[in-house]
Scaffold this motif. Structure first.
Motif, PDB file in Angstrom:
ATOM      1  N   SER A  91       0.834  -1.204   0.000  1.00  0.00           N
ATOM      2  CA  SER A  91       0.000   0.000   0.000  1.00  0.00           C
ATOM      3  C   SER A  91       0.870   1.256   0.000  1.00  0.00           C
ATOM      4  N   ALA A  92       1.990   1.200   0.733  1.00  0.00           N
ATOM      5  CA  ALA A  92       2.892   2.355   0.782  1.00  0.00           C
ATOM      6  C   ALA A  92       3.558   2.620  -0.558  1.00  0.00           C
ATOM      7  N   LEU A  93       3.650   1.577  -1.407  1.00  0.00           N
ATOM      8  CA  LEU A  93       4.274   1.736  -2.729  1.00  0.00           C
ATOM      9  C   LEU A  93       3.254   2.002  -3.832  1.00  0.00           C
ATOM     10  N   SER A 113      -5.051   3.262  -0.011  1.00  0.00           N
ATOM     11  CA  SER A 113      -5.554   1.905   0.209  1.00  0.00           C
ATOM     12  C   SER A 113      -6.201   1.828   1.589  1.00  0.00           C
ATOM     13  N   ALA A 135       5.307   7.550   3.881  1.00  0.00           N
ATOM     14  CA  ALA A 135       3.958   7.054   3.616  1.00  0.00           C
ATOM     15  C   ALA A 135       2.995   7.579   4.684  1.00  0.00           C
ATOM     16  N   GLY A 153      -0.097   5.947  -0.341  1.00  0.00           N
ATOM     17  CA  GLY A 153       1.159   5.495  -0.909  1.00  0.00           C
ATOM     18  C   GLY A 153       1.906   6.580  -1.656  1.00  0.00           C
ATOM     19  N   PRO A 178      -3.757   1.339  -5.756  1.00  0.00           N
ATOM     20  CA  PRO A 178      -4.279   1.153  -4.403  1.00  0.00           C
ATOM     21  C   PRO A 178      -5.455   0.178  -4.417  1.00  0.00           C
TER      22      PRO A 178
END
Length: 443
Positions: A36-38, A43, A66, A80, A234
């Motif tokens: 989700s962070a990427l 998300s 993030a 993200g 996301p």
């Protein structure tokens, strides 16, 4: 660091009964936060495990830019930054007791132009990281570790990283996942070859976020390939119940006479359900009800009824699908009839503690006959009779050791005292209220 030691003793005055829901799957929770962070956008994650290990992952990703926030309804929103968009953290990242956080984040950060220092508690600082360091160095990361390839360590990532083909020398989902995460920001294809199947949450979730992932047979195993340069999308994720956490109330229900417990919404990914297959081989009465798919992961409710267990020779090839559940399997074996032989599990010696030696010492102290071998443990069961107990056992800062001996105390003539229950919060913060809600008592 953990709080002051908190001894714990559980006992049962009668059958356990009720229906419970265990915390979200730890492996999936880590990966849901990382991917989700990427992703580019927001998300939502429902059912995230809020234990110390997963919170360490959240804190590290937050420190790298993030946006991660818990909502009033218990869901988590993650804003993200995109693949390659993480920022330089200002301070060292404290991983606490979490080997999963450390190894997966090393992979994720290896293909970012970041210099990151990883630190952890005394237990984590004893755990070897070399099997992750070696492939990440081949991908271009500059890693300076403490002697023995341990924490603290400093890592300077390379952006973009160098794609590699890595043949896993030891079955490890953490190493596989670290390399695949690094490959997200490497040009072309990054491939991991595994000879023994390991949990496949990373492959499933990478595909769900929009990465190009393929799994193909190769002689003697499988090749898992991720193609770098994808823009992750996301998504909303529902985290199923953790099968490793469900193992503790399940075995408790099996060994306390007259018990019947329903454990709802347990993730039963075939790369993770080895314990339940082995318990069935031992004669356990465990029924899978209401089987369904949740977010691409197989899930079912487990109805567990007490009954006699038979000692068996556990097939070594099942180990990767239940490596974290062996401590509680040792407890089940202690109450079975005959010998249970568990081999091919030397990986347990480099977990939060040496789980083979620690469990063997505790079982003997409680009056259970067992033989420690280099790659496993042979337990001679008591044919359903209670263990003598009357011992204080060392948890060695290991959450699964602590919970396993707490469960053993439910079927002991004299109290089994766990020297420190504080580590349980790393993976199962509500273990004690869940167990007492089923009828166990403290003390």
């Amino acid at each position: 660091m953990h709080a002051a030691p908190r001894p714990l003793t559980l006992a049962a005055d009668g059958p356990l009964s009720g229906h419970v829901r265990v915390p979200g799957d730890k492996s999936i929770s880590h990966r849901a936060l990382m991917l989700s962070a990427l992703a580019v956008g927001t998300s939502r994650v429902s059912g995230l495990l809020e234990g110390e290990d997963v919170l360490a992952t959240a804190a590290a990703l937050r420190a790298c830019g993030a946006g991660i926030d818990r909502q009033a309804d218990g869901d988590w929103l993650i804003d993200g930054v995109g693949v390659g968009g993480l920022l330089q953290p200002l301070n060292a990242l404290d991983m606490g007791n979490s080997g999963t956080s450390t190894r997966l984040l090393m992979g994720l950060f290896a293909s970012h132009a970041l210099t990151v220092t990883f630190v952890g508690d005394a237990s984590l600082s004893r755990r070897p990281m070399q099997r992750v360091i070696d492939p990440l160095r081949r991908m271009g990361a500059d890693i300076s570790a403490s002697p023995g390839g341990r924490l603290p360590l400093m890592q300077r990532g390379l952006c973009p990283a160098i794609p590699i083909v890595h043949d896993l020398p030891v079955a490890s989902a953490q190493v596989k996942s670290a390399v695949l995460l690094a490959g997200l920001n490497a040009p072309g294809a990054t491939t991991v070859i595994e000879r023994t199947p390991t949990r496949d949450h990373s492959e499933r979730m990478l595909a769900g976020f929009g990465a190009e992932v393929t799994v193909e047979p190769v002689p003697g195993g499988s090749a898992i390939t991720v193609r770098g340069g994808a823009e992750l999308r996301p998504r909303d994720i529902v985290v199923p119940g953790d099968p490793s956490s469900a193992a503790f109330p399940a075995v408790a229900a099996l060994i306390v006479p007259g018990s019947e417990v329903l454990i709802e919404g347990v993730g039963l990914n075939p790369t993770r359900d080895g314990l339940y297959r082995v318990l069935a081989m031992m004669g356990a009465d465990i029924a899978r009800e209401n089987s369904r798919l949740v977010g691409g992961e197989p899930v079912a409710d487990l109805r567990v009824r007490a009954g006699p267990l038979i000692g068996i020779e556990v097939p070594p090839e099942v180990a990767p699908s239940m490596i974290d559940e062996y401590p509680i399997l040792f407890v089940a074996a202690a109450l079975a009839s005959g010998r249970t032989v568990m081999r091919g599990i030397e990986e347990l010696r480099v977990k939060e503690s040496d789980r083979i030696a620690t469990m063997a010492a505790g079982l003997r102290a409680c009056g259970v006959e067992c033989e420690e071998v280099p790659d496993g443990l042979i337990v001679t069961g008591r044919d359903g009779a209670p263990v003598p107990g009357g011992a204080t056992v060392a948890s060695m800062l290991d959450h699964r050791i602590a919970m396993s001996f707490a469960v053993l105390g439910l079927r002991a003539d004299q109290p089994v005292i766990v020297d420190d229950a504080a580590p349980i919060a790393t993976s199962f913060p509500d273990f004690l209220p869940l167990m007492t809600g089923l009828g166990a008592r403290v003390g």
